[in-house]
Design a protein around this motif. Structure first.
Motif, PDB file in Angstrom:
ATOM      1  N   GLY A 124      12.158  51.918  84.713  1.00  0.00           N
ATOM      2  CA  GLY A 124      13.078  52.865  84.073  1.00  0.00           C
ATOM      3  C   GLY A 124      12.360  54.159  83.765  1.00  0.00           C
ATOM      4  N   ALA A 125      13.141  55.241  83.660  1.00  0.00           N
ATOM      5  CA  ALA A 125      12.535  56.556  83.418  1.00  0.00           C
ATOM      6  C   ALA A 125      13.459  57.443  82.594  1.00  0.00           C
TER       7      ALA A 125
ATOM      8  N   ALA B   2      12.413  55.018  78.199  1.00  0.00           N
ATOM      9  CA  ALA B   2      11.181  54.841  78.991  1.00  0.00           C
ATOM     10  C   ALA B   2      10.183  55.946  78.669  1.00  0.00           C
TER      11      ALA B   2
ATOM     12  N   ASN C 233      11.379  53.446  89.039  1.00  0.00           N
ATOM     13  CA  ASN C 233      12.742  53.815  88.664  1.00  0.00           C
ATOM     14  C   ASN C 233      13.590  53.980  89.905  1.00  0.00           C
TER      15      ASN C 233
ATOM     16  N   THR D  26      15.320  50.091  81.428  1.00  0.00           N
ATOM     17  CA  THR D  26      16.619  50.507  81.971  1.00  0.00           C
ATOM     18  C   THR D  26      17.709  49.844  81.125  1.00  0.00           C
TER      19      THR D  26
ATOM     20  N   VAL E 281      19.845  47.945  82.526  1.00  0.00           N
ATOM     21  CA  VAL E 281      20.254  46.779  83.322  1.00  0.00           C
ATOM     22  C   VAL E 281      20.147  45.510  82.461  1.00  0.00           C
TER      23      VAL E 281
ATOM     24  N   LEU F 142      13.824  46.243  76.544  1.00  0.00           N
ATOM     25  CA  LEU F 142      14.314  47.145  75.498  1.00  0.00           C
ATOM     26  C   LEU F 142      15.776  46.857  75.161  1.00  0.00           C
ATOM     27  N   VAL F 143      16.476  46.205  76.093  1.00  0.00           N
ATOM     28  CA  VAL F 143      17.864  45.811  75.820  1.00  0.00           C
ATOM     29  C   VAL F 143      17.849  44.767  74.698  1.00  0.00           C
TER      30      VAL F 143
ATOM     31  N   GLY G 230      14.254  43.371  72.548  1.00  0.00           N
ATOM     32  CA  GLY G 230      14.395  44.786  72.210  1.00  0.00           C
ATOM     33  C   GLY G 230      14.729  45.052  70.751  1.00  0.00           C
TER      34      GLY G 230
ATOM     35  N   MET H 241      11.842  46.613  68.693  1.00  0.00           N
ATOM     36  CA  MET H 241      11.681  48.069  68.810  1.00  0.00           C
ATOM     37  C   MET H 241      12.667  48.783  67.890  1.00  0.00           C
ATOM     38  N   LEU H 242      13.908  48.296  67.885  1.00  0.00           N
ATOM     39  CA  LEU H 242      14.933  48.942  67.049  1.00  0.00           C
ATOM     40  C   LEU H 242      14.534  48.878  65.570  1.00  0.00           C
TER      41      LEU H 242
END
Ligand code: NAP
Length: 275
Positions: free
Chosen positions: A126-127, A131, A150, A184, A186, A216-217, A239, A242-243
């Protein structure tokens, strides 16, 4: 009792955000008289004027305001300056400071899971905005090598230019990496049972036992890609960490103290389960 200090999320839309639940849980756990709300607005300059006028104590910033707020604050922290993106506004005297806590929050979530970044070989899939913040932060904490893959190559090149340790990668880099990150979208919103190949950040056959796989999702909390990685014997990091940690770093800037991240995580999980 004096009036509460107010912190708020700004952006549009904001109705789906977990930030109010996360932040209020931390304020309540700390026993401070702070309240957190959300404003659905798209004018960054007006939002910062309102912050000054109303004496708001801190802002979280989401889409589509991250770049506009970066242009409107008095000063930027190093990550926000490199990324041209702000997710946090705090006061320093009478100056408004813009910070980007997403990348440092991601690194903190890895540390909380016992994952060492310094010296690691890392592959980022991902970018986009997430990302970019992760690549910048991983470079700052001493990742040995960051390969970026990506769908759109131009964006991979732009993202890789953010860190001296980063370069555009090839698929076999994923298998070589110590840590593989899905940055991403996805897999978002797709349960493990309903997922198809198209819902995997990469072919699970590229992953191997002993790797750390971070997604990250966070909705669902366990993506099909994470499940496939766990089945192979990889360690997975979701993820939501991270949140929670990017929000904790926002509170550090507002209150000067780290909040209770366990209370934040419990509140976020309860809110996700309610949906
Ligand atoms: P973004 O800026 O829109 O970037 C989206 C990224 O996903 C791009 O790299 C895009 O590739 C890629 N992508 C989208 N659909 C794809 C597909 N079908 N196949 C391959 N690649 C695809 O979004 P973002 O803000 O970076 O967010 C990315 C994800 O991270 C989202 O799921 C978001 O919820 C999550 N996130 C989580 C946290 C957290 O705290 N855990 C924080 C921020 C974001 P192209 O460049 O080719 O379009």
């Amino acid at each position: 009792m004096s009036a509460p200090r107010i912190a708020a999320l700004i952006g549009s839309p904001v109705g789906h955000s977990l930030s109010p639940a996360l932040h209020q849980a931390a304020f309540d756990a700390a026993g401070v008289n702070w309240a957190y709300t959300a404003f659905d607005i798209t004018d960054a300059a007006a939002a910062l004027s309102a912050m000054r006028l109303l004496g708001l104590a801190g802002l979280s910033v989401t889409m589509p305001l991250k770049e506009d707020v970066a242009r409107a604050v008095d000063r930027l922290d190093p990550a926000a300056r490199v990324l041209h993106s702000v997710n946090t506004v705090s006061w320093d005297g009478d100056e408004l400071v813009g910070s980007s806590t997403d990348g440092a929050g991601f690194v903190a979530s890895l540390a909380a899971a016992g994952v060492e970044v310094e010296g690691a070989q890392i592959s980022v899939i991902g970018a986009g905005g997430a990302a970019r913040s992760v690549i910048d932060a991983l470079g700052r904490v001493g990742a040995a090598d960051i390969t970026v893959l990506n769908r759109t190559r131009d964006r991979a090149e732009q993202a890789a230019s953010l860190s001296k340790a980063a370069s555009v990668g090839i698929v076999s880099d994923i298998t070589r990496a110590d840590i593989v990150i899905n940055a991403t979208s996805v897999g978002m919103g797709v349960s493990v049972d309903d997922a198809t190949e198209a819902d995997m950040a990469c072919d699970p056959a590229l992953l191997r036992s002993g790797q750390v796989i971070a997604d990250l999702v966070y909705h669902p909390l366990e993506t099909a890609w994470m499940r496939a990685a766990a089945d192979i014997g990889a360690t997975t990091v979701d993820g939501l960490g991270m949140l929670v940690h990017q929000a904790a770093l926002q509170q550090l800037r507002w209150l000067g103290e780290m909040p209770d991240t366990t209370a934040m995580r419990i509140a976020a999980e309860a809110e996700l389960a309610r949906r």
